[in-house]
Enzyme design. Sequence first.
Site, PDB file in Angstrom:
ATOM      1  N   ARG A 254       0.826  -1.222   0.000  1.00  0.00           N
ATOM      2  CA  ARG A 254       0.000   0.000   0.000  1.00  0.00           C
ATOM      3  C   ARG A 254       0.856   1.266   0.000  1.00  0.00           C
ATOM      4  NH1 ARG A 254      -4.282  -2.681   4.036  1.00  0.00           N
ATOM      5  NH2 ARG A 254      -2.368  -3.191   5.101  1.00  0.00           N
TER       6      ARG A 254
ATOM      7  N   LYS B 116       2.524 -19.542   6.886  1.00  0.00           N
ATOM      8  CA  LYS B 116       1.621 -19.844   7.985  1.00  0.00           C
ATOM      9  C   LYS B 116       1.273 -18.564   8.732  1.00  0.00           C
ATOM     10  CE  LYS B 116       3.708 -20.998  12.122  1.00  0.00           C
ATOM     11  NZ  LYS B 116       4.532 -19.906  12.661  1.00  0.00           N
TER      12      LYS B 116
ATOM     13  N   HIS C 190       9.000 -23.254   7.160  1.00  0.00           N
ATOM     14  CA  HIS C 190      10.452 -23.095   6.966  1.00  0.00           C
ATOM     15  C   HIS C 190      11.267 -24.192   7.652  1.00  0.00           C
ATOM     16  CE1 HIS C 190      10.479 -21.059  10.923  1.00  0.00           C
ATOM     17  NE2 HIS C 190      11.764 -21.296  10.952  1.00  0.00           N
TER      18      HIS C 190
ATOM     19  N   GLU D  82      12.963 -22.341  22.870  1.00  0.00           N
ATOM     20  CA  GLU D  82      13.479 -21.028  22.484  1.00  0.00           C
ATOM     21  C   GLU D  82      13.762 -20.207  23.735  1.00  0.00           C
ATOM     22  OE1 GLU D  82      11.685 -19.221  18.836  1.00  0.00           O
ATOM     23  OE2 GLU D  82       9.937 -20.268  19.593  1.00  0.00           O
TER      24      GLU D  82
ATOM     25  N   ASP E 181       0.968 -21.829  16.770  1.00  0.00           N
ATOM     26  CA  ASP E 181       2.194 -21.244  16.230  1.00  0.00           C
ATOM     27  C   ASP E 181       3.254 -22.302  15.907  1.00  0.00           C
ATOM     28  OD1 ASP E 181       3.878 -19.021  15.567  1.00  0.00           O
ATOM     29  OD2 ASP E 181       4.947 -19.327  17.454  1.00  0.00           O
TER      30      ASP E 181
ATOM     31  N   HIS F 280       5.355 -26.799  12.458  1.00  0.00           N
ATOM     32  CA  HIS F 280       6.725 -27.292  12.620  1.00  0.00           C
ATOM     33  C   HIS F 280       6.806 -28.624  13.393  1.00  0.00           C
ATOM     34  CE1 HIS F 280       7.380 -23.312  11.283  1.00  0.00           C
ATOM     35  NE2 HIS F 280       7.457 -22.712  12.450  1.00  0.00           N
TER      36      HIS F 280
ATOM     37  N   LYS G 198       8.523 -20.950  24.715  1.00  0.00           N
ATOM     38  CA  LYS G 198       9.300 -19.711  24.627  1.00  0.00           C
ATOM     39  C   LYS G 198       9.897 -19.421  25.996  1.00  0.00           C
ATOM     40  CE  LYS G 198       7.214 -17.748  20.615  1.00  0.00           C
ATOM     41  NZ  LYS G 198       8.312 -17.931  19.676  1.00  0.00           N
TER      42      LYS G 198
HETATM   43  C1  BG6 Z   1       7.969 -19.382  13.638  1.00  0.00           C
HETATM   44  C2  BG6 Z   1       7.112 -19.028  14.828  1.00  0.00           C
HETATM   45  O1  BG6 Z   1       7.230 -20.079  12.684  1.00  0.00           O
HETATM   46  O2  BG6 Z   1       9.052 -20.183  14.069  1.00  0.00           O
HETATM   47  C3  BG6 Z   1       7.926 -18.313  15.881  1.00  0.00           C
HETATM   48  O3  BG6 Z   1       6.048 -18.191  14.403  1.00  0.00           O
HETATM   49  C4  BG6 Z   1       9.132 -19.138  16.249  1.00  0.00           C
HETATM   50  O4  BG6 Z   1       7.137 -18.046  17.037  1.00  0.00           O
HETATM   51  C5  BG6 Z   1       9.900 -19.552  15.007  1.00  0.00           C
HETATM   52  O5  BG6 Z   1       9.947 -18.343  17.084  1.00  0.00           O
HETATM   53  C6  BG6 Z   1      11.011 -20.520  15.349  1.00  0.00           C
HETATM   54  O6  BG6 Z   1      11.771 -20.722  14.202  1.00  0.00           O
HETATM   55  P1  BG6 Z   1      13.341 -20.911  14.301  1.00  0.00           P
HETATM   56  O7  BG6 Z   1      13.795 -21.114  12.892  1.00  0.00           O
HETATM   57  O8  BG6 Z   1      13.871 -19.652  14.942  1.00  0.00           O
HETATM   58  O9  BG6 Z   1      13.543 -22.116  15.173  1.00  0.00           O
END
Ligand code: BG6
Length: 515
Positions: A68, A175, A205, A243, A262, A267, A367
């Site tokens: 935008r 996602k 990813h 994390e 999430d 994942h 987290k």
């Molecule tokens: C993302 C989540 O898909 O993956 C995040 O939305 C998360 O919350 C992240 O922190 C973790 O990915 P990576 O590659 O840092 O392990």
Amino acid sequence: MDSKDHEVKTQTVFRTLGSCEIGIPNPCGFIIFGASGDLTRRKIIPSFYRLQKNRLLPERFFILGTSRTEMGADQFREKMLSAVKEAFPGDFDEACWKEFAPLLHYSPIRYDFQESYGKSLRENLIQLEKKYQTGGNRTFYLALPPSLYEPVILNLGAINLSQEGRAHTHVVIEKPFGRDLDSARRLNQVLKHSFKETEIFRIDHYLALETVQNILMFRFANSIFEPLWNRRYIDHVQITVSETLGIEQRAGYYEEAGILRDMFQNHMFQLLALTAMEPPAVFAADPVRDEKVKVFRSIRPFPLDRFNECVAIGQYGKGKINQQPVPGYREEAGVSEKTTIPTFAAMKVLIDNWRWNGIPFYLRSGKRLSRRKTEISIHFRPVPHLMFSNTLNEPIEPNTLVLRVHPDEGMDLILQTKNSGSRVCLNPISMNFSYQKDVLMDAYEWVLLNCLSDDQLLFVREDGVEQTWALLTPVIEKLESLTSAEKFPNYASGSSGPEEADLLIKRDGREWRPL
Ligand code: BG6
């Protein structure tokens, strides 16, 4: 477009990077929706810059950013220059940037305004396609909040930008693919309105991480592990994604999502599927994705009346990460004071098939835990008879195979050996392997390269998305109705998670691997 243009699709040129042969994709135009946003800055443009640096981009290629924000191509290039410098501090290559910058173009858009697609976007796109001779091959990347997916996808379809010509057209989405089963189905319907399933690239990813890509090679290219990869020899499997980071600046998203949406729906379940699936007949996108979906279909539904046996959740309170004080989740900016959104979950998953019957897969992710670590550990059964029992007082530790996804990508096989000098004194040793860092490509670079190369192996298919939501939606709904504000916070930042998670596995006489 004439048939000669179309031929550009089929040639594959390879380039050697380290010890790998990597295919260079066909000529293509790459259109980013959300080009002024955070994802474009942090991931997409830096990844393309690195692909350019490694000479992995197609010879005829351009990027058309759209959003935008009103700006011209020069201003867009300036912004992207600072993004690249930020992404690779101390490693910026002026010469590479000079080659890369002219590939960047920009055209503003109003996402919900169909005319805006027909006029500025299409006109610009067609001009660039002529200039770069990309043969009409197009990839649309939606780096947008999910609420904008629908208008953009429908508008692309409505003016036929998604299907014109005979060349390939891809759409890439990030996602979350919906927030429950119904919304995921709806999103799939909307996508199908404008694109075929073979044109839809849903990114997870994690599938592009080096060690994750290696799981299938490791399992099915070595004959020594596969005979042991089943309920006869394996006691249980643990999958951990921990994390140290909190929610960063993503309160708005996270308050809607929580850890199960999430991390688990995507994942965690993808890691589980790659660990548990049967060997496909060929290593190609659909056969591999068929096998993954079979795993999801075999997962036993979670018993909603005996929740504690299979799910534990948590939310972080304040604490310390790397000796520095950090706030609790409820104190983060934009988070409600009484929120019941979980930032941690542990789960026991059972797969009802011949290979895995009765073998638990314990999954945990959270987290603000004490360490950043992602791994899959395969815990083998103990030896059937301990012939050393007359001289050894302690039970011996069963073998464990650890696939290290992050950090220090590689693997460990933990074995028992005799201590030198002793008669019988066993000592666990670890056989290690680490990837050579210089050939590692970032997950986003793989994702982009594979999408341009028309390879869906690293992407999630419609049925995979729906099947995982079908498993998790009842769990999430039940948790949302059960969890009271008083339950949280139940673990301190910098700890290894809530006590409930320990109980979940201890109840079965097992323990989590230390973080
Ligand atoms: C993302 C989540 O898909 O993956 C995040 O939305 C998360 O919350 C992240 O922190 C973790 O990915 P990576 O590659 O840092 O392990």
